[in-house]
Design a protein around this motif. Structure first.
Motif, PDB file in Angstrom:
ATOM      1  N   GLN A  67       0.804  -1.229   0.000  1.00 17.15           N
ATOM      2  CA  GLN A  67       0.000   0.000   0.000  1.00 17.15           C
ATOM      3  C   GLN A  67       0.835   1.276   0.000  1.00 17.15           C
ATOM      4  O   GLN A  67       0.297   2.367  -0.032  1.00 17.15           O
ATOM      5  N   TYR A 102      -2.018   2.904   4.316  1.00 11.54           N
ATOM      6  CA  TYR A 102      -2.753   2.382   5.465  1.00 11.54           C
ATOM      7  C   TYR A 102      -2.660   3.318   6.671  1.00 11.54           C
ATOM      8  O   TYR A 102      -3.533   3.309   7.545  1.00 11.54           O
ATOM      9  N   GLN A 138      -5.648   5.295   6.841  1.00  8.18           N
ATOM     10  CA  GLN A 138      -6.894   4.517   6.827  1.00  8.18           C
ATOM     11  C   GLN A 138      -6.955   3.630   8.062  1.00  8.18           C
ATOM     12  O   GLN A 138      -6.805   2.416   7.980  1.00  8.18           O
ATOM     13  N   GLU A 147      -9.275   2.533   9.712  1.00 10.94           N
ATOM     14  CA  GLU A 147     -10.320   1.499   9.725  1.00 10.94           C
ATOM     15  C   GLU A 147      -9.804   0.166   9.187  1.00 10.94           C
ATOM     16  O   GLU A 147     -10.387  -0.890   9.470  1.00 10.94           O
ATOM     17  N   THR A 148      -8.709   0.184   8.434  1.00 14.45           N
ATOM     18  CA  THR A 148      -8.143  -1.066   7.899  1.00 14.45           C
ATOM     19  C   THR A 148      -7.218  -1.757   8.905  1.00 14.45           C
ATOM     20  O   THR A 148      -6.823  -2.900   8.677  1.00 14.45           O
ATOM     21  N   ARG A 179      -7.612  -5.407  10.376  1.00 12.88           N
ATOM     22  CA  ARG A 179      -7.232  -6.637   9.671  1.00 12.88           C
ATOM     23  C   ARG A 179      -6.266  -7.461  10.510  1.00 12.88           C
ATOM     24  O   ARG A 179      -6.237  -8.680  10.414  1.00 12.88           O
TER      25      ARG A 179
END
Length: 196
Positions: A128, A132, A135, A137-138, A141
């Motif tokens: 990425q 990330y 982000q 919210e990722t 994972r």
């Protein structure tokens, strides 16, 4: 000379806590959330083993810190010139160490942590290019270690900041040493002509 030596000593005293903080931050990266089981199972990101904070920003930074702090212990002119040359060389070593810490921490931050996801152990953010980081919210994972993304991001950002401060301090001493080396002979010529 006294001013430049005093300035160098203060820079050395500023480097010591920064180097110790780099060492602590790097050691904390080895124990996610304070757990030793991940290091035993070899589940840490590979870039953590480059020891950017422990080696570059930490141990390597102790050399310039000690050199800067111990400046001015001898009084003869030859030793003063040699001493300033030594401080310039130590500053260069510090620049290399802080640069290494910055590059390794930045690389680790862009790559992201190794963690257990629904697909097993992997680097879920590796491709990425650091997106990330914006982000959050990722980050969920990563199932294990719990909160590993926050842990790594925080510590690696601390290492980046410390590396920048160390770089600035070593750059200041490099300038201080070079200016002193250039201006000292001029000052001696002026003193000689005034005494004559």
């Amino acid at each position: 000379m006294c001013c430049s030596v005093g300035f160098a000593r203060s820079l050395g005293l500023a480097l010591l806590p920064l180097a110790l903080c780099c060492i602590v931050a790097n050691l904390l990266l080895l124990f996610p959330m304070g757990e030793a089981s991940y290091i035993q199972k070899d589940r840490l990101a590979s870039n953590i083993w480059y020891f950017g904070g422990l080696g570059g920003g930490g141990a390597l930074m102790l050399l310039p810190a000690v050199v800067f702090i111990t400046l001015g212990k001898c009084s003869c002119c030859w030793n003063e010139s040699l001493m300033m040359c030594g401080s310039v060389m130590a500053a260069v070593v510090g620049l290399v160490g802080s640069g290494y810490c910055f590059v390794m921490s930045g690389y680790a931050l862009v790559q992201g942590p190794q963690c257990f996801t629904s697909y097993g152990w992997s680097y879920p953010f590796e491709n990425q290019r650091g997106r990330y980081l914006l982000q959050s919210e990722t980050w969920s994972r990563c199932l294990q270690p719990v909160h590993i993304v926050e842990w790594n991001v925080t510590l690696l950002c601390v290492l980046l900041g410390l590396a920048v401060l160390e770089f600035i301090i070593c750059l200041l001493q490099l300038g201080n040493g070079l200016v002193n080396a250039v201006c000292r002979p001029c000052c001696y010529k002026q003193e000689y002509s005034l005494n004559a």
